[in-house]
Design a protein around this motif. Structure first.
Motif, short mmCIF file in Angstrom:
data_model
loop_
_atom_site.label_atom_id
_atom_site.label_comp_id
_atom_site.label_asym_id
_atom_site.label_seq_id
_atom_site.Cartn_x
_atom_site.Cartn_y
_atom_site.Cartn_z
N VAL A 88 44.11 2.77 -18.91
CA VAL A 88 45.60 1.77 -19.64
C VAL A 88 45.52 1.14 -20.26
O VAL A 88 46.49 1.75 -21.14
N THR A 132 53.59 -1.33 -19.08
CA THR A 132 52.88 -1.22 -19.04
C THR A 132 52.49 -1.58 -17.41
O THR A 132 51.68 -0.81 -17.25
N GLY A 139 51.24 1.88 -15.59
CA GLY A 139 49.25 1.34 -14.83
C GLY A 139 49.07 1.48 -13.51
O GLY A 139 47.58 1.55 -13.26
N VAL A 196 47.27 -5.17 -13.06
CA VAL A 196 47.29 -4.43 -14.79
C VAL A 196 47.90 -6.07 -15.46
O VAL A 196 48.68 -6.24 -15.35
#
Length: 292
Positions: free
Chosen positions: A25, A39, A43, A162
């Motif tokens: 990631v 993100t 991810g 994440v």
């Protein structure tokens, strides 16, 4: 390298796959430079796709997971091979929205909840398997859980996480999927439900120093387990000039002739790794000859 492990209970009632996908990631973040919320969303999707890919049997098998809930991030796509090596793409990498009502990144707000989750498996058949389920939360993990229950009729639990640093780099990422196997007894289900209700978040476990093995054992705490296997996975794109050439040829002779007639270089950029491929008018002319 990211790590994936798989365990099965000794009584054959349940199975767990767990992944520390931090490195994978983190590389995705370096390639796409998304905002923190994107993100987290991409991810999570890539981590789930990596585990689902690792569950495939054939060496050449692959899986694509796509979600579009109508949110500002647009389409999110992840692709994995059968070893868990994954790559990902998001339509709109920069989405700046407030934190959610519990003070965390609003993945649901970025992804949206009005749309579908698509799973495409290329497992060597004439046509790929395509599964499709409605988005139930936009938080990714619940949507993967729903996909397994509805499309594959496999009772499952998926957890993903994440953790993004203040400088937008990735601190920790990972997840696990538990699946109940046929003829699983009610007491097993009750024990797994109790585990899930008491377990810390994936990122909390990773931040505390737990490994993928530790997470798998924690998810099935109280069961005697046998380890099936472990493997390393990474962010891996399979683009190449040959693949791009084939894609250009597939656009048709008229399109190629238009490119060649412009007397300018044609640039093609891979969505997954941002690698650029340059084709001169002469290169396009050679493709025209191949396509005839």
């Amino acid at each position: 390298m990211s790590k994936i492990v798989r365990y099965i209970t000794q009584d054959g009632s349940a199975y767990v796959i767990a992944c520390d996908s931090t490195d994978m990631v983190a590389e995705m973040e370096q390639i796409h430079k998304p905002s923190a919320t994107v993100t987290a969303a991409l991810g999570r999707l890539m981590t789930a796709c990596s585990m689902m890919g690792n569950m495939l049997k054939g060496n050449d098998d692959s899986i694509t997971v796509r979600i579009n809930g109508g949110g500002p991030a647009g389409d999110l796509i992840a692709v994995s091979d059968s070893k868990g090596n994954a790559r990902a793409y998001v339509q709109n990498p920069i989405v700046e929205i407030p934190l959610n009502n519990v003070g965390k990144l609003d993945v649901k707000g970025a992804v949206g909840t009005e749309g579908q989750l698509y799973v495409i498996k290329d497992i060597g058949m004439k046509e790929p398997y395509i599964g499709q389920t409605p988005i139930v939360s936009g938080e990714i993990a619940e949507d993967i859980t729903n996909y397994f229950a509805v499309s594959e009729q496999t009772p499952s639990v998926c957890a993903l996480g994440v953790l993004v640093n203040p400088d937008l780099t990735v601190c920790k990422a990972g997840g696990f999927i538990i699946q109940l196997l046929p003829f699983c007894e009610d007491e097993v289900i009750d024990k797994i439900e109790a585990n899930i209700n008491s377990i810390d978040s994936v990122t909390t476990m990773l931040t505390s120093g737990m490994t993928a093995d530790d997470i798998a054992k924690k998810a099935l705490d109280g069961f005697d387990l046998d380890k099936l296997d472990e493997s390393n996975a990474s962010y891996k794109c399979n683009c190449s000039k040959e693949r791009v050439e084939a894609a250009l040829i597939s656009t048709g002779l008229a399109s190629l002739e238009e490119m060649a007639g412009s007397n300018e270089d044609t640039q093609v950029e891979c969505h997954f790794c941002n690698k650029k491929y340059i084709f001169t008018p002469q290169d396009i002319g050679n493709l025209i000859k191949k396509s005839k």
